[in-house]
Design an enzyme around this catalytic site. Structure first.
Site, mmCIF file in Angstrom:
data_model
loop_
_atom_site.group_PDB
_atom_site.id
_atom_site.type_symbol
_atom_site.label_atom_id
_atom_site.label_comp_id
_atom_site.label_asym_id
_atom_site.label_seq_id
_atom_site.Cartn_x
_atom_site.Cartn_y
_atom_site.Cartn_z
ATOM 1 N N GLU A 17 45.117 51.373 48.354
ATOM 2 C CA GLU A 17 45.534 49.980 48.142
ATOM 3 C C GLU A 17 47.013 49.929 47.777
ATOM 4 O O GLU A 17 47.491 50.747 46.999
ATOM 5 C CB GLU A 17 44.690 49.382 47.005
ATOM 6 C CG GLU A 17 44.998 47.921 46.742
ATOM 7 C CD GLU A 17 43.854 47.227 46.048
ATOM 8 O OE1 GLU A 17 42.703 47.340 46.525
ATOM 9 O OE2 GLU A 17 44.092 46.582 45.026
ATOM 10 N N ALA A 125 34.490 32.761 44.989
ATOM 11 C CA ALA A 125 34.828 33.510 46.211
ATOM 12 C C ALA A 125 33.806 33.268 47.322
ATOM 13 O O ALA A 125 34.165 33.286 48.506
ATOM 14 C CB ALA A 125 34.916 34.998 45.879
ATOM 15 N N TYR A 145 31.774 44.061 40.402
ATOM 16 C CA TYR A 145 32.153 44.577 39.080
ATOM 17 C C TYR A 145 31.017 45.389 38.462
ATOM 18 O O TYR A 145 30.082 44.814 37.882
ATOM 19 C CB TYR A 145 32.529 43.376 38.180
ATOM 20 C CG TYR A 145 33.630 42.554 38.804
ATOM 21 C CD1 TYR A 145 34.957 42.790 38.493
ATOM 22 C CD2 TYR A 145 33.336 41.586 39.781
ATOM 23 C CE1 TYR A 145 35.971 42.088 39.130
ATOM 24 C CE2 TYR A 145 34.352 40.879 40.419
ATOM 25 C CZ TYR A 145 35.661 41.140 40.079
ATOM 26 O OH TYR A 145 36.675 40.443 40.722
HETATM 27 P P1 FAD Z 1 33.854 35.445 42.197
HETATM 28 O O1 FAD Z 1 33.062 36.298 43.106
HETATM 29 O O2 FAD Z 1 33.951 33.995 42.531
HETATM 30 O O3 FAD Z 1 33.274 35.616 40.720
HETATM 31 C C1 FAD Z 1 33.993 35.098 39.596
HETATM 32 C C2 FAD Z 1 33.036 34.752 38.483
HETATM 33 O O4 FAD Z 1 32.254 33.612 38.855
HETATM 34 C C3 FAD Z 1 32.029 35.856 38.161
HETATM 35 O O5 FAD Z 1 31.819 35.868 36.773
HETATM 36 C C4 FAD Z 1 30.770 35.421 38.904
HETATM 37 O O6 FAD Z 1 29.598 35.912 38.284
HETATM 38 C C5 FAD Z 1 30.874 33.902 38.800
HETATM 39 N N1 FAD Z 1 30.244 33.201 39.937
HETATM 40 C C6 FAD Z 1 30.388 33.502 41.248
HETATM 41 N N2 FAD Z 1 29.674 32.629 42.009
HETATM 42 C C7 FAD Z 1 29.090 31.771 41.143
HETATM 43 C C8 FAD Z 1 28.229 30.645 41.313
HETATM 44 N N3 FAD Z 1 27.844 30.237 42.519
HETATM 45 N N4 FAD Z 1 27.805 29.980 40.189
HETATM 46 C C9 FAD Z 1 28.198 30.376 38.963
HETATM 47 N N5 FAD Z 1 29.016 31.437 38.742
HETATM 48 C C10 FAD Z 1 29.442 32.113 39.816
HETATM 49 N N6 FAD Z 1 43.183 39.269 42.250
HETATM 50 C C11 FAD Z 1 44.296 38.787 42.862
HETATM 51 O O7 FAD Z 1 44.897 37.826 42.374
HETATM 52 N N7 FAD Z 1 44.777 39.361 44.007
HETATM 53 C C12 FAD Z 1 44.162 40.425 44.608
HETATM 54 O O8 FAD Z 1 44.627 40.914 45.644
HETATM 55 C C13 FAD Z 1 42.983 40.954 43.980
HETATM 56 N N8 FAD Z 1 42.305 41.987 44.541
HETATM 57 C C14 FAD Z 1 41.151 42.438 43.937
HETATM 58 C C15 FAD Z 1 40.417 43.476 44.574
HETATM 59 C C16 FAD Z 1 39.256 43.971 43.990
HETATM 60 C C17 FAD Z 1 38.485 45.077 44.682
HETATM 61 C C18 FAD Z 1 38.797 43.435 42.748
HETATM 62 C C19 FAD Z 1 37.572 44.000 42.092
HETATM 63 C C20 FAD Z 1 39.498 42.391 42.146
HETATM 64 C C21 FAD Z 1 40.671 41.877 42.727
HETATM 65 N N9 FAD Z 1 41.375 40.810 42.159
HETATM 66 C C22 FAD Z 1 42.517 40.327 42.781
HETATM 67 C C23 FAD Z 1 40.935 40.209 40.891
HETATM 68 C C24 FAD Z 1 39.991 38.992 41.104
HETATM 69 O O9 FAD Z 1 40.699 37.943 41.722
HETATM 70 C C25 FAD Z 1 39.493 38.551 39.720
HETATM 71 O O10 FAD Z 1 38.686 39.561 39.167
HETATM 72 C C26 FAD Z 1 38.810 37.206 39.628
HETATM 73 O O11 FAD Z 1 38.624 36.900 38.248
HETATM 74 C C27 FAD Z 1 37.441 37.107 40.275
HETATM 75 O O12 FAD Z 1 37.513 37.099 41.629
HETATM 76 P P2 FAD Z 1 36.153 37.276 42.516
HETATM 77 O O13 FAD Z 1 36.549 37.125 43.917
HETATM 78 O O14 FAD Z 1 35.431 38.476 42.107
HETATM 79 O O15 FAD Z 1 35.364 35.964 42.019
#
Ligand code: FAD
Length: 288
Positions: A17, A125, A145
């Protein structure tokens, strides 16, 4: 090429990455560092995205450069915090034009200086995944996570939400860093039990500077094993020794994962060619 095609080959992959330049002022030096990692010809590379859109242009530019100059497939990260539908469509149009087939769809976190409501068109997401799948012919991945996301009510809730993301069209998952493989194996068991069948790619962060540990814990709340704490205590003040020990620790984690049947490993090498190279050298016979 779509990442799902690479993963379907059932061969060991080691991917790296990198991050894009945050400003135009440091563009050249950051690009050079990212290209240095690409010159090692990893299985594929992913390029991060500044939540809120600050580096979106550069994510696509760096990913395009990696593909064109080094022939390495890329995944461009994309976040939906602070973005409206039109912003996402514009970003996807740019990716398509640049020949990028893979997107890591993320919610992102509200940037410190963000004013207004950060979640309007998208809240999670999973909604972004759905949008991307409907908009164009992309292979879409997401984050997961092993120790639970910091906002999640519980680990089991987090896995229920993860299933929603996969049901929305997410085709592979990359994990947050972890320093104890048992945490990953436990998570994988629970994920499979929940009916999630897509590839789950462990994300390994080689810690090569003592102050990275505090940052990693702050960012992800991850558990730091005693064995790793001893390494930092002993070598933290000696940068060259700390780097060597950090690469060795990550190598050890990767060998254990591969020995236990996990073929696809993603490394948070973050624009550090010497770290990516150190790992490649340590694993040369294993990843052949
Ligand atoms: P989600 O999948 O939306 O989850 C976020 C929270 O919402 C979780 O607690 C989940 O349990 C909850 N949730 C999800 N769906 C629902 C629902 N339907 N109802 C209720 N609760 C729900 N950040 C950046 O800014 N740029 C990057 O390039 C970047 N790359 C990353 C790459 C990886 C591999 C990882 C692990 C993280 C990365 N991050 C990045 C960080 C990420 O943006 C943060 O961790 C962020 O807080 C969560 O993003 P997510 O896409 O996992 O969110």
């Amino acid at each position: 090429m779509k990442l799902t095609e690479i993963l379907a080959k059932n061969k060991i992959t080691l991917s790296f990455e990198v991050f894009p330049p945050k400003t135009d002022a440091n563009y050249e030096s950051v690009e050079k560092a990212a290209f240095g990692v690409a010159s090692l010809s990893p299985s594929y590379m992913s390029v991060t995205y500044g939540a809120g859109g600050s580096t979106s242009r550069n994510t696509v530019k760096i990913a395009e450069g990696i593909q064109e100059k080094y022939g390495v497939n890329t995944i461009a990260h994309l976040t939906c915090v602070g973005a409206c539908r039109e912003d996402i469509h514009n970003a996807l149009d740019k990716m398509k034009a640049a020949g990028i087939d893979n997107v890591l769809a993320l919610r992102g976190d509200k940037p410190k200086d963000f004013v207004g409501e950060p979640f309007t068109d998208y809240h999670y997401a999973s909604e972004l995944v759905e949008e991307i799948k409907a908009y164009g012919d992309f292979c879409v991945g997401g984050a997961c996570y092993p120790e639970g996301h910091v906002d999640a009510v519980s680990k089991s809730d987090d896995i229920i939400n993860l299933k929603k993301k996969v049901d929305a069209g997410c085709e592979f998952l990359t994990t947050q860093m972890f320093f104890d493989n048992n945490i990953f194996y436990n998570f994988l068991y629970k994920v499979r039990e929940a009916g999630i069948t897509v590839p789950v790619i462990p994300g390994i962060m080689p810690i090569t500077r003592a102050n990275q540990v505090a940052n990693a814990v702050k960012l992800s709340g991850c558990n730091v094993p005693e064995r790793f704490k001893s390494i930092v205590d002993r070598f933290g003040n000696n940068p060259a020794a700390m780097q060597q020990a950090g690469i060795a620790y990550a190598t050890d984690q990767i060998i254990d994962l591969i020995a236990n049947g996990i073929n696809n490993i993603h490394v948070y090498s973050m624009n550090k060619q010497e770290i990516a190279l150190g790992l490649q050298n340590n694993l040369s016979e294993i990843i052949k």
